[in-house]
Scaffold this motif. Structure first.
Motif, PDB file in Angstrom:
ATOM      1  N   HIS A 259     -65.864  42.184  36.522  1.00 42.18           N
ATOM      2  CA  HIS A 259     -66.645  41.230  37.321  1.00 42.18           C
ATOM      3  C   HIS A 259     -68.125  41.610  37.287  1.00 42.18           C
ATOM      4  N   LEU A 260     -68.424  42.895  37.438  1.00 41.84           N
ATOM      5  CA  LEU A 260     -69.811  43.364  37.400  1.00 41.84           C
ATOM      6  C   LEU A 260     -70.407  43.192  36.009  1.00 41.84           C
TER       7      LEU A 260
ATOM      8  N   GLY B 129     -71.021  42.666  44.658  1.00 44.28           N
ATOM      9  CA  GLY B 129     -71.673  42.226  43.428  1.00 44.28           C
ATOM     10  C   GLY B 129     -72.856  43.099  43.049  1.00 44.28           C
TER      11      GLY B 129
ATOM     12  N   ASP C 165     -65.651  38.711  46.328  1.00 39.35           N
ATOM     13  CA  ASP C 165     -66.763  37.877  46.771  1.00 39.35           C
ATOM     14  C   ASP C 165     -67.345  38.341  48.104  1.00 39.35           C
TER      15      ASP C 165
ATOM     16  N   GLU D  81     -62.988  44.680  39.450  1.00 36.88           N
ATOM     17  CA  GLU D  81     -64.383  44.810  39.884  1.00 36.88           C
ATOM     18  C   GLU D  81     -65.287  45.186  38.715  1.00 36.88           C
TER      19      GLU D  81
ATOM     20  N   GLU E 156     -71.334  39.656  35.657  1.00 36.36           N
ATOM     21  CA  GLU E 156     -72.521  39.391  36.478  1.00 36.36           C
ATOM     22  C   GLU E 156     -73.780  39.897  35.778  1.00 36.36           C
TER      23      GLU E 156
ATOM     24  N   SER F  37     -68.883  49.564  48.008  1.00 33.63           N
ATOM     25  CA  SER F  37     -67.947  48.552  47.539  1.00 33.63           C
ATOM     26  C   SER F  37     -66.520  48.919  47.924  1.00 33.63           C
TER      27      SER F  37
END
Length: 469
Positions: A357-358, A185, A180, A354, A361, A152
């Protein structure tokens, strides 16, 4: 076998979309170019597409085998770099056909062949795996936050024109890439991740999942793509203890005070050197616990910290004009001190984006109306991500007493007793003062691990503080 980067990347994406999990590696086969005729013959035999620009470069020199190998080396090496930097794979399989020269030329071009001064080809030149990208050859400084998500980091910095060498510059220009891009992700399908992480409905069950990872029973977490490493053995008891109380640890490293560069766990860099680390901990903290934790961190002058939530509210005791804080460094004969891993404000805030965001998700792996989705979403949106550095690298347990008596309400995971350093027998490495011998476990520096009176006995005597969830 493959020579076209785009075809391989597209094929891997289709495999993942079809349900093949990330735990199943898909490894490209690479055949270095020995002669022009054999190259074309094997490409035709395997029905492997050869990029047109390759043919245009090789055709004019097809009768000169030495030139074909030299140009072919550059073409194949560039292909390998693009594959690895895409995050699609971390592995390459070379077909040598019992002809080592052309393969060795590619490995030398990629700078992955053992260096002449390498004392052990299994030991890495830096604490983290270097990218093979041509423009990243001299990169030798990275933030610690992506330690468990190396692909990442490469993906989010691939558009940088230059990379830190010798010192960490201003990471605001250019900025970290968006979230993105491919490889940033969560890995795997929702079904695969539910099987891996279960369907937690309470903070207790989330804590049990994290304890399972720290114990080596769970192979990954949303923020850690691989099983827990052997370096964590020296911290295992403390990590399990924190997670059993609902303090969810994300990243950590133990203090190391002068381990030999050849040390099997902590070693890196050229031979006859010594490596050092400051103790580091990254932990997800319930908002009700944060004020007490911040108070304790502020009271201990050796501690620097950052705490941030999903909405961007930042708390820190680092001054706004403070520079990067080196948390690993090495001293080697005839070389300047190398500082390859740092903690720094702008990169931490990029990691914050990040990280949350994870987390969101992860919550979307569960159906919208489920308790699991609500719980994980609540944690991601309200809990604080805290990173802590103990700048006294000779103190083996300066961080963990900060959490004594703190616990998320309703969380009490029963765990099997595990001693710090169960694998290698230490919570603090002192390779020089204590006379570490090659091949033997390093000695402890200071008091034994079971003496909790050192470094914060005042916290130990405090009553347990239960926090409402």
């Amino acid at each position: 076998m493959c020579y076209d980067v785009d075809i391989f990347i597209d094929w891997v994406k289709k495999c993942r979309q079809a349900g093949i999990p990330e735990s199943v590696p898909i490894i490209p086969g690479v055949m270095p170019i020995q002669t022009y005729d054999s190259f074309l013959r094997r490409a035709k035999w395997t029905q492997c597409r050869v990029p047109q620009q390759w043919l245009e470069q090789l055709e004019p020199i097809k009768n000169d085998d030495a030139q074909v190998r030299e140009v072919g080396k550059d073409l194949v090496a560039d292909f390998c770099r693009k594959l690895l930097d895409s995050g699609t794979t971390m592995h390459l399989h070379f077909y040598t056909m019992n002809l080592a020269a052309s393969t060795r030329m590619v490995l030398d071009e990629l700078s992955v062949a053992p260096a002449p001064d390498s004392h052990n080809p299994d030991l890495k030149p830096l604490p983290w795996r270097q990218s093979l990208g041509f423009n990243r050859r001299d990169e030798n400084v990275r933030p610690i936050f992506w330690r468990n998500r190396k692909q990442s980091y490469v993906a989010r910095t691939q558009d940088w024109d230059e990379f830190p060498n010798g010192r960490w510059g201003d990471s605001r220009s250019p900025a970290f890439g968006s979230l993105d891009a491919y490889g940033i992700g969560l890995k795997g399908t929702n079904e695969h991740n539910r099987k891996l992480w279960g369907e937690p409905k309470t903070a207790q069950q989330v804590a049990e999942l994290f304890v399972g990872y720290m114990s080596g029973k769970v192979e990954s977490l949303p923020w850690s793509e691989a099983p827990i490493s052997s370096e964590a053995d020296t911290l295992r008891h403390d990590l399990i203890d924190l997670n059993s109380r609902g303090l969810l640890t994300i990243n950590s490293q133990p203090a190391v005070d002068g381990a030999k560069s050849s040390h099997s766990t902590y070693g890196w860099g050229p031979k006859n050197g010594y490596v050092y680390q400051k103790a580091y901990l990254e932990v997800l903290v319930h908002p009700a616990i944060l004020p007490k934790l911040v108070q304790r961190m502020e009271e201990k002058e050796e501690i620097t910290y950052y705490a941030v939530n999903h909405s961007g509210e930042l708390k820190t005791n680092v001054s706004s004009d403070g520079g990067p804080n080196a948390v690993t460094w090495g001293v080697f004969p005839g070389k300047e001190i190398v500082q390859p891993t740092i903690v720094e404000t702008v990169s931490f805030l990029a990691w914050r984006d990040e990280f949350y965001h994870l987390g969101l998700e992860w919550s979307k792996c569960y159906d919208e109306a489920t308790e699991s989705r609500r719980l994980i979403q609540e944690i991601a949106e309200s809990w604080y991500l805290v990173n802590i550095v103990d700048n006294d690298y000779r103190d083996s347990r300066g961080i963990f007493p900060l959490f004594d008596g703190l616990r998320v309400d309703g969380v009490d995971v029963k765990t099997k007793a595990v001693a710090n350093g169960e694998t290698n027998g230490t919570s603090h490495v002192n390779g020089s003062t204590n006379g570490e011998k090659e091949g033997k476990a390093p000695e402890t520096n200071g008091v034994p691990d079971n003496n909790n009176a050192v470094n914060g006995a005042d916290y130990k005597t405090a009553p347990t503080m239960m926090m409402k969830h």
